[in-house]
Structures are given as C-alpha cells and as structure tokens.
Motif scaffolding. Structure first.
Motif, PDB file in Angstrom:
ATOM      1  N   LEU A   1       0.829  -1.212   0.000  1.00 21.59           N
ATOM      2  CA  LEU A   1       0.000   0.000   0.000  1.00 21.59           C
ATOM      3  C   LEU A   1       0.863   1.260   0.000  1.00 21.59           C
ATOM      4  N   GLU A   2       1.958   1.209   0.769  1.00 23.08           N
ATOM      5  CA  GLU A   2       2.841   2.376   0.828  1.00 23.08           C
ATOM      6  C   GLU A   2       3.365   2.710  -0.570  1.00 23.08           C
ATOM      7  N   LYS A   3       3.856   1.668  -1.247  1.00 23.57           N
ATOM      8  CA  LYS A   3       4.398   1.884  -2.595  1.00 23.57           C
ATOM      9  C   LYS A   3       3.290   2.163  -3.593  1.00 23.57           C
TER      10      LYS A   3
ATOM     11  N   ILE B   1       0.187   3.251  -3.242  1.00 27.43           N
ATOM     12  CA  ILE B   1      -0.687   4.425  -3.107  1.00 27.43           C
ATOM     13  C   ILE B   1       0.134   5.680  -2.832  1.00 27.43           C
ATOM     14  N   LEU B   2       0.787   5.690  -1.675  1.00 29.25           N
ATOM     15  CA  LEU B   2       1.471   6.908  -1.243  1.00 29.25           C
ATOM     16  C   LEU B   2       2.607   7.288  -2.196  1.00 29.25           C
ATOM     17  N   LEU B   3       3.522   6.353  -2.404  1.00 29.89           N
ATOM     18  CA  LEU B   3       4.679   6.679  -3.247  1.00 29.89           C
ATOM     19  C   LEU B   3       4.240   6.885  -4.693  1.00 29.89           C
ATOM     20  N   ARG B   4       3.262   6.083  -5.141  1.00 27.47           N
ATOM     21  CA  ARG B   4       2.819   6.223  -6.530  1.00 27.47           C
ATOM     22  C   ARG B   4       2.201   7.598  -6.779  1.00 27.47           C
ATOM     23  N   LEU B   5       1.375   8.053  -5.861  1.00 30.58           N
ATOM     24  CA  LEU B   5       0.796   9.396  -6.036  1.00 30.58           C
ATOM     25  C   LEU B   5       1.885  10.469  -5.986  1.00 30.58           C
ATOM     26  N   ARG B   6       2.821  10.323  -5.051  1.00 30.51           N
ATOM     27  CA  ARG B   6       3.918  11.304  -4.984  1.00 30.51           C
ATOM     28  C   ARG B   6       4.651  11.376  -6.317  1.00 30.51           C
ATOM     29  N   PHE B   7       4.934  10.201  -6.900  1.00 29.77           N
ATOM     30  CA  PHE B   7       5.688  10.170  -8.157  1.00 29.77           C
ATOM     31  C   PHE B   7       4.846  10.645  -9.328  1.00 29.77           C
TER      32      PHE B   7
ATOM     33  N   LEU C   1       7.593  18.683   2.430  1.00 31.09           N
ATOM     34  CA  LEU C   1       7.836  19.749   3.408  1.00 31.09           C
ATOM     35  C   LEU C   1       7.374  19.296   4.782  1.00 31.09           C
ATOM     36  N   ARG C   2       8.288  19.298   5.737  1.00 29.69           N
ATOM     37  CA  ARG C   2       7.949  18.837   7.077  1.00 29.69           C
ATOM     38  C   ARG C   2       8.370  19.850   8.137  1.00 29.69           C
ATOM     39  N   PRO C   3       7.411  20.627   8.586  1.00 28.55           N
ATOM     40  CA  PRO C   3       7.718  21.591   9.635  1.00 28.55           C
ATOM     41  C   PRO C   3       8.020  20.873  10.948  1.00 28.55           C
TER      42      PRO C   3
ATOM     43  N   VAL D   1      13.034  20.460   4.211  1.00 27.27           N
ATOM     44  CA  VAL D   1      12.644  20.288   2.816  1.00 27.27           C
ATOM     45  C   VAL D   1      13.299  18.997   2.336  1.00 27.27           C
ATOM     46  N   ARG D   2      12.478  17.973   2.239  1.00 26.24           N
ATOM     47  CA  ARG D   2      12.963  16.657   1.822  1.00 26.24           C
ATOM     48  C   ARG D   2      12.643  16.482   0.338  1.00 26.24           C
ATOM     49  N   GLU D   3      13.647  16.192  -0.467  1.00 29.63           N
ATOM     50  CA  GLU D   3      13.380  15.907  -1.882  1.00 29.63           C
ATOM     51  C   GLU D   3      12.514  14.651  -1.913  1.00 29.63           C
TER      52      GLU D   3
ATOM     53  N   LEU E   1      17.148   6.758  -3.125  1.00 31.42           N
ATOM     54  CA  LEU E   1      16.918   5.316  -3.045  1.00 31.42           C
ATOM     55  C   LEU E   1      15.473   4.957  -3.360  1.00 31.42           C
ATOM     56  N   TYR E   2      14.620   5.967  -3.449  1.00 28.37           N
ATOM     57  CA  TYR E   2      13.195   5.731  -3.673  1.00 28.37           C
ATOM     58  C   TYR E   2      12.827   5.488  -5.132  1.00 28.37           C
ATOM     59  N   THR E   3      13.791   5.595  -6.050  1.00 27.62           N
ATOM     60  CA  THR E   3      13.428   5.452  -7.468  1.00 27.62           C
ATOM     61  C   THR E   3      13.235   3.997  -7.867  1.00 27.62           C
TER      62      THR E   3
ATOM     63  N   GLY F   1      16.091  12.544   4.358  1.00 28.11           N
ATOM     64  CA  GLY F   1      14.933  13.347   4.764  1.00 28.11           C
ATOM     65  C   GLY F   1      13.894  12.511   5.478  1.00 28.11           C
ATOM     66  N   ASP F   2      13.692  11.295   4.989  1.00 30.49           N
ATOM     67  CA  ASP F   2      12.750  10.388   5.648  1.00 30.49           C
ATOM     68  C   ASP F   2      13.180  10.155   7.095  1.00 30.49           C
ATOM     69  N   ILE F   3      14.463   9.907   7.266  1.00 34.21           N
ATOM     70  CA  ILE F   3      14.960   9.544   8.600  1.00 34.21           C
ATOM     71  C   ILE F   3      14.985  10.742   9.545  1.00 34.21           C
TER      72      ILE F   3
ATOM     73  N   PHE G   1      -1.462  16.659   1.401  1.00 39.16           N
ATOM     74  CA  PHE G   1      -1.058  16.950   2.774  1.00 39.16           C
ATOM     75  C   PHE G   1      -1.484  15.817   3.689  1.00 39.16           C
ATOM     76  N   GLU G   2      -0.632  15.474   4.642  1.00 39.83           N
ATOM     77  CA  GLU G   2      -0.885  14.280   5.456  1.00 39.83           C
ATOM     78  C   GLU G   2      -0.285  14.408   6.842  1.00 39.83           C
ATOM     79  N   PRO G   3      -0.934  13.771   7.825  1.00 39.74           N
ATOM     80  CA  PRO G   3      -0.245  13.568   9.091  1.00 39.74           C
ATOM     81  C   PRO G   3       0.840  12.534   8.830  1.00 39.74           C
TER      82      PRO G   3
HETATM   83  C1  IPM Z   1       6.985   8.826   5.116  1.00 39.93           C
HETATM   84  C2  IPM Z   1       6.854   7.336   5.164  1.00 39.93           C
HETATM   85  C3  IPM Z   1       6.946   6.787   3.742  1.00 39.93           C
HETATM   86  C4  IPM Z   1       8.314   7.157   3.190  1.00 39.93           C
HETATM   87  C5  IPM Z   1       6.705   5.285   3.648  1.00 39.93           C
HETATM   88  C6  IPM Z   1       5.387   4.896   4.284  1.00 39.93           C
HETATM   89  C7  IPM Z   1       6.782   4.800   2.241  1.00 39.93           C
HETATM   90  O1  IPM Z   1       7.797   6.780   6.010  1.00 39.93           O
HETATM   91  O2  IPM Z   1       6.127   9.477   4.501  1.00 39.93           O
HETATM   92  O3  IPM Z   1       7.943   9.365   5.688  1.00 39.93           O
HETATM   93  O4  IPM Z   1       9.291   6.436   3.383  1.00 39.93           O
HETATM   94  O5  IPM Z   1       8.395   8.203   2.542  1.00 39.93           O
END
Ligand code: IPM
Ligand code: MN
Length: 355
Positions: free
Chosen positions: A86-88, A90-96, A104-106, A130-132, A137-139, A247-249, A277-279
């Motif tokens: 689902l992460e890949k 939905i979330l990542l697919r829409l981002r891409f 952007l993460r305040p 500001v996370r690219e 590694l996400y490609t 940026g994720d970390i 926008f998301e929590p």
């Molecule tokens: C985030 C999440 C996602 C990411 C996951 C769920 C794919 O950890 O939005 O930070 O790694 O970008």
C-alpha cells in the motif's frame, strides 16, 4: 462571495478516517470564518479497498487527482496487507505520478507540548525540513539476482539528476526567504562518503545560493551530525534541505522533538501541480474506531493545505487555535491521554477559530 476550492480526501486505513474527519471539520470552520468554500470529495483508496477488489490504486487515480486544488490524506497501512504494497502502491505512486517533488515537514513545537529535548521550547524548535521527494533510493533503480541462494546480490541505487536537485534547492531557498527568520538554509548530506551524490548537491547548493540568494546564509552538515544538532541545538536551524532517504529519517527525529506523531504534519508538494497533505504518522490499527487517536497532526496538515492554497489568514487561524488548545486544554498528545476524545479535539480546534 469568496473563492471555492475542490479538495480530494483520501481517509485511507486504520485511524486515517477518524483524523481526516476532524481535519475536514476544522477546514470547514476556517473556510466559513474566512469567506471561502471548500468542496470535498472522498476517495476510498487504502487497504480495505485493496482486499476487496485486488486493486491498490485505479489507473486513473493520478489523473482524477489533477482536477483538484489539493489532496488531504489520512493514513495508509493495513494490518492484513503485507508492508510495502500500500505504501508503494498508493502513497509513493501518487507522490511520483503527481511529481510532488517536495516533502515539506515543519518541525515546530507548539506551546504546552512536551518535548524530549531538555531546556528547549517553542522558541528553539521551529524549522522546516525540505525533503526531496522523487529521487534517491526511492526510485527503485536496481535489482536482485540469484534470489534465495547464498549468492544473492541486491542492488538499490541512490539516483539524483541535476534538475531534481536544483528544483528542490530552489524551493528551500525561496522558503528561507519567505520565512524571513534566520535566513539560513542548511544542506544535510554525506559528502565524505557519498562523493558523487552529495557532491552534486553541494555544488548545486553553493552555485545557486551565491548567484540567486546572496542574503541567505548557507550551512552544511553531514547527516549523522545533523541528527546530533537537531537534538542538541535545534535553534540553529531555519530550513534544512536534503535528499529523500536522509529526509525520511531525520524528519522522524524532528517529529519526536516536536511531540511526536500526534502533531507532526507534512506536505507532498508540486508547486506547479496538485499537492497532498498528510499527518506523517501511520494508521495506528490498535486505536482504530475508539475515538481516542489524536487528530492534531491531520489538522496541522489541513493548515498547511490552506497555506498552500494561499489562504494564509485561515491557515494562521487554525495554527493559533491549535496552539491555544495545546497550551491550555490538551493534556497530552498521546492517544487516549489527551483528556478529550478525537472528535472533541476537532470541536475544540474548530471552535477556536474566530470569525
Ligand atoms: C513517510 C513514510 C513513507 C516514506 C513510507 C510509508 C513509504 O515513512 O512518509 O515518511 O518512506 O516516505
Ligand atoms: Mn518516514
């Protein structure tokens, strides 16, 4: 009559629908108080739909989303679906697909919120990461051979183009200008080891900064050191810009310093397209349906959405209402310990938005 905006809502899984509902409630209150209207349309993307239909995301999803002014997402992640799908899907697919190239993460500590950082308060903890959001590694560049054998080889490459780096840096410098606070952009990299990848970032950073943003100070930190300073001296930061993986970390580290997943919000932004926008917390299955989860992160994501639409006054009003509630009325940000239910917190914030 004021403007009207079309907002797609993807409540998603677990507690996603509960927090998205409160965010919509607050957005409606902000719109009413500030003379514009919001037309919401809900999409059922998520784990339940996948289990029911076998389809993660319809082919047409990204195109449908393009018709909206912005997207509000609740949470993605289902206990009965293998992690990653689902992460890949939905979330990542829409981002891409929507080329939301900025995440952007305040990192902002609201008054009254407990931080694990000793002797630090809202004055010290207030910066933007500001996370690219499209490269690194996400490609999915790479592959595996001899899978399941003792000789298995796994390769997954961090990939950046100059174009991706430049557009991300541009956003970060412009943000530092807009914030108009410490007028500093810090590049977070690893130039001592990733001598191709972050060398590209570092050269692009200084070239652009020197040429186009002479009034903005430029700092550089390795990612490991960034983690130390985010804990020890968060007041040094104004805007941090970095690649997708780092940026994720570091934004999870940032989130815990601002009180955790109950309040941390993010925006997947395409400045020229449609943004989401998301929590940044997950779907919290164990709290699902109990009306105990904290909706403030989703509400803060809603404030970011309003700011993105250009409704600055409404966004400020939401943030002021959140700050007033955390300062005096909300006991803890942890699920079940807020002193209020999920819906009550939504009511509190909505009522706190003056007309
Ligand atoms: C985030 C999440 C996602 C990411 C996951 C769920 C794919 O950890 O939005 O930070 O790694 O970008
Ligand atoms: Mn993450």
């Amino acid at each position: 009559m004021g403007k009207s905006y079309r907002i797609a809502v993807i409540p998603g899984d677990g507690t996603g629908p509960e927090v998205a509902r409160e965010a919509v409630k607050v957005l409606d209150a902000a719109a009413a108080a500030h003379g514009f209207t919001l037309a919401f349309e809900t999409f059922d993307y998520g784990g339940d739909r996948y289990l029911r239909t076998g389809e993660v995301l319809p082919e047409s999803a990204a195109d449908e989303m393009r018709a909206f002014d912005a997207i509000l997402l609740g949470a993605i992640g289902h206990p009965d679906v293998k992690p990653g799908i689902l992460e890949k899907g939905i979330l990542l697919r829409l981002r891409f697909e929507l080329d939301q190239y900025i995440n952007l993460r305040p990192v902002k500590l609201f008054p009254g919120v407990e931080t694990p950082l000793k002797d630090k308060g809202p004055e010290e903890i207030d910066y933007d990461v500001v996370r690219e959001n499209t490269g690194d590694l996400y490609t999915g560049t790479g592959g595996v051979t001899m899978r399941g054998t003792p000789h298995e080889v796994a390769v997954q490459s961090a990939v950046y183009t100059r174009f991706q780096v430049d557009r991300c840096l541009r956003y970060a410098f412009e943000l530092a200008r807009r914030r108009n606070r410490r007028k500093t952009v810090a590049l977070c990299g690893k130039t001592n080891v990733l001598t191709y990848l972050y060398d590209l970032w570092e050269r692009a950073f200084h070239e652009m900064g020197e040429r186009d943003y002479p009034e903005i100070r430029r700092d550089y930190y390795h990612v490991d050191a960034t983690c130390m300073w985010m804990v020890k001296n968060p007041e040094w930061f104004d805007v941090i810009v970095t690649g997708n993986m780092f940026g994720d970390i570091i934004t999870d580290l940032g989130a815990i310093t601002q009180g955790g997943m109950g309040i941390a919000a993010g925006g997947n932004i395409n400045p020229e397209g449609v943004s989401m926008f998301e929590p940044i917390g997950g779907s919290a299955p164990k709290y699902t349906g109990k009306n105990v989860i904290n909706p403030l992160a989703a509400i803060c994501a809603g404030a970011m959405l309003l700011r993105h639409l250009g409704e600055e006054a409404a966004a400020d009003a939401v943030e002021r209402s959140v700050a007033a509630a955390t300062a005096t009325k909300i006991k803890s940000l942890a699920a079940g310990r807020m002193g209020h239910s999920t819906t009550e917190v939504g009511d509190l914030i909505a009522e706190g938005i003056g007309g």
